[in-house]
Design an enzyme around this catalytic site. Structure first.
Site, short mmCIF file in Angstrom:
data_model
loop_
_atom_site.label_atom_id
_atom_site.label_comp_id
_atom_site.label_asym_id
_atom_site.label_seq_id
_atom_site.Cartn_x
_atom_site.Cartn_y
_atom_site.Cartn_z
N GLU A 265 0.82 -1.21 0.00
CA GLU A 265 0.00 0.00 0.00
C GLU A 265 0.86 1.26 0.00
OE1 GLU A 265 -3.37 2.57 0.36
OE2 GLU A 265 -2.99 0.59 -0.49
N HIS B 204 2.71 1.99 -3.29
CA HIS B 204 1.79 2.60 -4.24
C HIS B 204 1.62 4.09 -3.95
CE1 HIS B 204 -2.43 3.39 -5.79
NE2 HIS B 204 -1.74 3.08 -6.87
N HIS C 236 -11.52 5.82 -8.52
CA HIS C 236 -10.06 5.93 -8.40
C HIS C 236 -9.38 5.26 -9.59
CE1 HIS C 236 -6.44 6.85 -6.33
NE2 HIS C 236 -6.12 5.61 -6.02
N HIS D 234 -20.55 -7.10 -17.29
CA HIS D 234 -19.19 -6.90 -17.80
C HIS D 234 -18.96 -7.76 -19.05
CE1 HIS D 234 -15.03 -5.94 -17.97
NE2 HIS D 234 -14.60 -7.12 -17.57
N HIS E 84 -4.72 -8.27 -16.92
CA HIS E 84 -5.98 -7.83 -17.52
C HIS E 84 -6.18 -6.33 -17.28
CE1 HIS E 84 -9.76 -8.65 -19.41
NE2 HIS E 84 -10.49 -8.33 -18.36
#
Length: 342
Positions: A73, A76, A138, A245, A303
């Protein structure tokens, strides 16, 4: 301008890294590795907050807090903060070189605004405990940052523009819109942990129209895993998210396939068409593999990376074709204005 161009390329690469690493953090369940913001338990790094992190992990070994997750975390966040500083420098240089060809100070300023809002979304992602709407926004904010930087790079390096008709330019814009809608559906699927709501392919639960709860699936303002009324989100709702999706992939993928084939036939656009079709094929293959192989982390991250590269490719195509359409119109107007020869 040389420094300006180099900073844009660095920021473009760093943004792609931030988007992909952010997906890795989310998919490895490390999004709450540090439950506060911007530090970790009030400290600059997990190394300085090791004691409370280890205590939290000991109290709940299967919870969201552990030392490895905290490092994911915070790395990032370090990358995102570095990107923010880089973008501020780009905006300052854009205004400094505002009278030179290739500079785009207004777009660079818009990019600063997007990044500031993206930072707020990053904060709310943690403080509001991974609300799907915030996490999806986000993700889209990261892709907006990537797209704007891609456009700035094309503008700064004054890439060769392709003359094309209005129809092809309009198709490029529609393709980008459909792609962004599909990415949003993919983000909604991921942030609601609905990627494995259907474990067979091409059907879902053995049906091409499975039982699904679309009403609760797309309530935007709600907690993770809950309906708007505060009840647990049902499997039928998760199925609705996943199946939407897939249907979106059918629509967007089919359109981009036809558009890519059209680019292959257009002189000067063959390379763009080949890149688009190659990325599209890889993205479809990764999507199918993620379902059949139960979402292995490397394929799931790939992906997300594929989606980012597809968006960047469509920004590239739109930049070239939009300008080309204007050039074609101007050229036609000049021909009409010339007197006819005897």
């Amino acid at each position: 301008m040389r420094t300006y161009r180099r900073l844009i390329l660095c920021a473009l690469g760093l943004t792609l890294l931030v988007v992909v690493f952010g997906a890795y953090v989310r998919l490895s369940d490390a999004g709450l590795g540090c439950p506060d913001w911007p530090g970790c338990y009030g400290q600059l790094s997990p190394a300085h907050a090791a004691a409370p992190i280890l205590d939290a992990h000991a109290a709940d070994p299967h919870g969201p807090v552990s030392l490895p997750k905290a490092w994911k975390e915070m790395i990032h966040r370090y990358l995102a903060a570095s990107l923010g500083l880089l973008i501020i420098a780009i905006a300052a240089l854009a205004w400094h070189h505002r009278d030179r060809p290739g500079s785009a100070p207004v777009a660079a300023t818009l990019l600063v605004v997007v990044v500031i809002f993206q930072g707020l979304l990053g904060k709310w992602t943690v403080t509001l405990l991974l609300k799907p709407a915030i996490v999806t926004a986000h993700l889209l904010g990261g892709l907006a940052t990537l797209s704007l930087l891609g456009w700035l790079a094309l503008r700064a390096f004054e890439r060769r523009r392709l003359a094309a008709g209005r129809g092809l330019a309009a198709a490029a814009r529609l393709g980008l819109v459909l792609l962004l809608a599909q990415v949003a559906l993919g983000g909604w699927t991921s942030t609601n942990y609905a990627a494995l709501a259907c474990t067979d392919f091409p059907a879902c639960h053995g049906s091409l129209w499975p039982e699904a709860d679309y009403a609760n699936a797309f309530h935007v303002v709600r907690e993770l895993g809950m309906t708007a009324e505060g009840e647990l989100l049902s499997n039928a709702a998760l199925t609705a998210i996943h199946w939407s999706h897939r249907l979106g992939a059918l629509v967007a993928g089919g359109f981009l396939l036809a558009f890519g084939l059209a680019l292959l036939r257009r002189p000067g656009a063959g390379r763009a068409g080949a890149v688009l079709l190659g990325l599209l094929a890889g993205q479809v293959a990764l999507g199918v593999a993620n379902v059949l192989l139960s979402l292995p982390l490397p394929l799931a991250v790939a992906h997300n990376a594929g989606a980012a590269l597809l968006v960047l490719t469509m920004v590239w195509v739109n930049y070239r074709l939009r300008a080309g359409a204007a050039v074609s119109s101007q050229h036609a107007a000049m021909l009409r204005s010339q007197p006819a020869r005897a």
